[in-house]
Design an enzyme around this catalytic site. Structure first.
Site, PDB file in Angstrom:
ATOM      1  N   ASP A 289      -3.703   9.881 -12.129  1.00 62.42           N
ATOM      2  CA  ASP A 289      -2.825   9.227 -11.350  1.00 62.42           C
ATOM      3  C   ASP A 289      -2.776   7.605 -11.962  1.00 62.42           C
ATOM      4  OD1 ASP A 289      -0.825   7.970  -8.535  1.00 62.42           O
ATOM      5  OD2 ASP A 289      -0.342   8.479 -11.443  1.00 62.42           O
TER       6      ASP A 289
ATOM      7  N   ILE B  34       3.105  -5.425   1.340  1.00 64.77           N
ATOM      8  CA  ILE B  34       2.671  -5.909  -0.022  1.00 64.77           C
ATOM      9  C   ILE B  34       2.779  -4.637  -1.574  1.00 64.77           C
ATOM     10  CG2 ILE B  34       0.935  -8.031   0.312  1.00 64.77           C
ATOM     11  CD1 ILE B  34      -1.198  -6.170  -0.125  1.00 64.77           C
TER      12      ILE B  34
ATOM     13  N   VAL C 165       1.814  -0.024   1.855  1.00 67.11           N
ATOM     14  CA  VAL C 165       0.739  -0.629   2.259  1.00 67.11           C
ATOM     15  C   VAL C 165       0.595  -2.239   2.848  1.00 67.11           C
ATOM     16  CG1 VAL C 165      -1.348  -2.203   0.790  1.00 67.11           C
ATOM     17  CG2 VAL C 165      -0.681   0.102  -0.034  1.00 67.11           C
TER      18      VAL C 165
ATOM     19  N   LYS D  55      -3.299   0.149   3.740  1.00 64.00           N
ATOM     20  CA  LYS D  55      -2.676   1.655   3.744  1.00 64.00           C
ATOM     21  C   LYS D  55      -1.981   2.181   4.797  1.00 64.00           C
ATOM     22  CE  LYS D  55      -1.649   5.070   0.080  1.00 64.00           C
ATOM     23  NZ  LYS D  55      -2.528   5.770  -0.712  1.00 64.00           N
TER      24      LYS D  55
ATOM     25  N   GLY E 290       5.520   2.596  -0.998  1.00 62.66           N
ATOM     26  CA  GLY E 290       5.681   3.663  -2.392  1.00 62.66           C
ATOM     27  C   GLY E 290       5.348   5.046  -1.086  1.00 62.66           C
ATOM     28  N   GLY E 291       6.399   6.083  -1.734  1.00 56.79           N
ATOM     29  CA  GLY E 291       6.519   7.872  -0.755  1.00 56.79           C
ATOM     30  C   GLY E 291       5.957   7.424   0.429  1.00 56.79           C
ATOM     31  N   PHE E 292       4.871   8.217   1.090  1.00 55.28           N
ATOM     32  CA  PHE E 292       4.656   8.361   1.856  1.00 55.28           C
ATOM     33  C   PHE E 292       4.093   7.095   2.806  1.00 55.28           C
ATOM     34  CE2 PHE E 292       1.775  11.474  -0.539  1.00 55.28           C
ATOM     35  CZ  PHE E 292       0.255  10.461   0.150  1.00 55.28           C
ATOM     36  N   ALA E 293       3.651   5.888   1.751  1.00 53.51           N
ATOM     37  CA  ALA E 293       2.718   4.687   2.714  1.00 53.51           C
ATOM     38  C   ALA E 293       3.185   3.700   2.291  1.00 53.51           C
ATOM     39  CB  ALA E 293       1.758   5.349   1.500  1.00 53.51           C
TER      40      ALA E 293
HETATM   41  C1  LIG Z   1      -9.191   2.755  -3.317  1.00 50.66           C
HETATM   42  O1  LIG Z   1      -7.867   1.932  -2.919  1.00 50.66           O
HETATM   43  C2  LIG Z   1      -7.123   1.882  -2.755  1.00 50.66           C
HETATM   44  C3  LIG Z   1      -6.349   3.583  -2.207  1.00 50.66           C
HETATM   45  C4  LIG Z   1      -5.177   3.842  -2.179  1.00 50.66           C
HETATM   46  O2  LIG Z   1      -4.654   5.429  -2.032  1.00 50.66           O
HETATM   47  C5  LIG Z   1      -3.956   2.503  -2.381  1.00 50.66           C
HETATM   48  C6  LIG Z   1      -4.943   1.326  -1.703  1.00 50.66           C
HETATM   49  N1  LIG Z   1      -3.755   0.562  -2.984  1.00 50.66           N
HETATM   50  C7  LIG Z   1      -4.017  -1.108  -2.057  1.00 50.66           C
HETATM   51  C8  LIG Z   1      -5.192  -1.856  -2.133  1.00 50.66           C
HETATM   52  C9  LIG Z   1      -4.776  -3.374  -2.282  1.00 50.66           C
HETATM   53  C10 LIG Z   1      -3.414  -3.481  -2.505  1.00 50.66           C
HETATM   54  C11 LIG Z   1      -3.032  -4.810  -2.883  1.00 50.66           C
HETATM   55  O3  LIG Z   1      -4.274  -5.902  -2.798  1.00 50.66           O
HETATM   56  N2  LIG Z   1      -1.673  -5.659  -3.134  1.00 50.66           N
HETATM   57  C12 LIG Z   1      -1.695  -6.861  -3.307  1.00 50.66           C
HETATM   58  C13 LIG Z   1      -2.282  -7.939  -3.444  1.00 50.66           C
HETATM   59  C14 LIG Z   1      -1.728  -9.083  -3.449  1.00 50.66           C
HETATM   60  C15 LIG Z   1      -0.667  -9.214  -4.306  1.00 50.66           C
HETATM   61  C16 LIG Z   1      -0.153  -7.639  -4.779  1.00 50.66           C
HETATM   62  C17 LIG Z   1      -0.561  -6.968  -4.427  1.00 50.66           C
HETATM   63  C18 LIG Z   1      -2.427  -2.759  -2.680  1.00 50.66           C
HETATM   64  O4  LIG Z   1      -1.414  -3.522  -3.621  1.00 50.66           O
HETATM   65  C19 LIG Z   1      -0.029  -2.616  -3.075  1.00 50.66           C
HETATM   66  C20 LIG Z   1       0.884  -2.503  -4.465  1.00 50.66           C
HETATM   67  C21 LIG Z   1      -0.172  -1.743  -5.486  1.00 50.66           C
HETATM   68  N3  LIG Z   1       0.827  -1.181  -6.654  1.00 50.66           N
HETATM   69  C22 LIG Z   1      -3.091  -1.743  -2.756  1.00 50.66           C
HETATM   70  C23 LIG Z   1      -5.979   0.604  -2.897  1.00 50.66           C
END
Ligand SMILES: COc1cc(O)cc(Nc2ccc(C(=O)Nc3ccccc3)c(OCCC[NH3+])c2)c1
Length: 320
Positions: A136, A21, A29, A44, A24-27
């Protein structure tokens, strides 16, 4: 019988790991689902080799997340480390990114924009009160949860000045488009002021990119863009934003930024379940949980706990 899982086995023992989902970079998700509870999570996954000298940053983020518990900050439930990877199990924000939402809706009402902006200020005021600068702040790091509330994510670049928030930071980091002039110029800077600049860019992007405001509102809002004063000392502070006229319009109350989440409570029912699973007394189980999480009266570990364990190896998830 004790099981010595490898981290990968532990991750897949507790979670179904599903589609990606975010990248990015080194990670990477991935969407995850807890096998026992069915709860969706965001996992992540970071490769230690790719992290290289950024590995200490991950430890800093984990330490920060243990000290942050707020209704508008994404929760970290669990950390699973393997020889090759570090996995953060995080709150899943089903609504995805704020900007995708605005693009899909084409425009928001002024009130909806104000509701979201108040939530961002609330999160930032809380993070600063805990001694951290996010560094950030940008649209990609603001997600919408199941209740249509914003959650601030990604503390991988956060800074915690040793002498407190009035002390200056030196590391040039963040995304150039949202970074304050003093950060871009490589000067030492006050983390909270740099975050306010980024906050101004986020609001400006919301305004100019996708949000229809009539002239009268634009004028009121341009005054808010005092967040984007080049000189940090001329910039609005987060405290001034909490009760700024545009921010409080129609609400008539300042932004409530204190955490609404319990700090440091251990759920009695969880202890009962765990003591049965561990075949230990409730007292011993409670002590084990505290030792595992380095729980103490003055610690800020948060929320109720669920200790999932197989004999001696324990992983802890927090809820609440
Ligand atoms: C403390 O919270 C953090 C720290 C961190 O280092 C990374 C993240 N990254 C997350 C957390 C949740 C989601 C997520 O739920 N995304 C999502 C859900 C439904 C539809 C689309 C996206 C996440 O998504 C990655 C893309 C975010 N730009 C990253 C949380």
């Amino acid at each position: 019988m004790s099981v010595n899982w490898t981290g990968d086995e532990e991750l897949h023992h507790f979670y179904e790991v599903l589609e990606t989902i975010g990248n990015g970079g080194f990670a990477k998700v991935k969407l995850g689902r807890h096998r026992l509870t069915g709860e969706k999570v965001a996992i992540k996954i970071m490769d230690k080799k790719q992290l290289g000298e950024d590995l200490p940053r991950v430890k800093l983020e984990i330490e920060a997340m243990k000290n942050l518990s707020h209704q508008h900050v994404c929760r970290m439930y669990q950390v699973i480390e393997t020889t090759a990877k570090i996995c953060l199990v995080l709150e899943y924000c089903s609504g995805g990114e704020l900007f995708d939402y605005i693009i899909a809706k084409e425009c928001l009402t002024e009130m909806e924009t104000r509701v979201f902006f108040r939530q961002i200020i609330s999160a930032l005021a809380y993070v600063h009160s805990r001694g951290y600068a996010h560094r950030d702040l940008k649209p990609e790091n603001l997600l919408i949860d199941d209740n249509h509330n914003l959650k601030l994510i990604d503390f991988g670049l956060c800074g915690k000045p040793k002498g407190g928030m009035q002390c200056r930071l030196n590391t040039c980091c963040g995304s150039p488009a949202y970074a304050a002039p003093e950060v871009i110029l490589g000067k030492s800077y006050i983390g909270s002021s740099a975050d306010v600049w980024s906050l101004g860019v986020v609001l400006y992007a919301l305004l100019c990119g996708y949000l229809p405001f009539d002239d009268e509102n634009c004028m009121a809002l341009y005054k808010l863009i005092e967040m984007m004063q080049v000189e940090p000392q001329d910039r609005l502070t987060v405290s001034e934003l909490l009760d700024h006229p545009w921010v409080t319009k129609d609400f008539n109350i300042p932004v409530e930024w204190h955490s609404k989440q319990q700090m440091g409570n251990i759920d009695a029912d969880c202890i009962t379940e765990m003591s049965i699973a561990l075949k230990r007394s409730r007292e011993t189980t409670t002590q084990l949980v505290k030792e595992t999480l380095r729980f103490s009266e003055d610690d800020d570990s948060t929320g109720s706990l669920e200790l999932i364990s197989d004999n001696d190896s324990c992983t802890c998830r927090t809820h609440g």
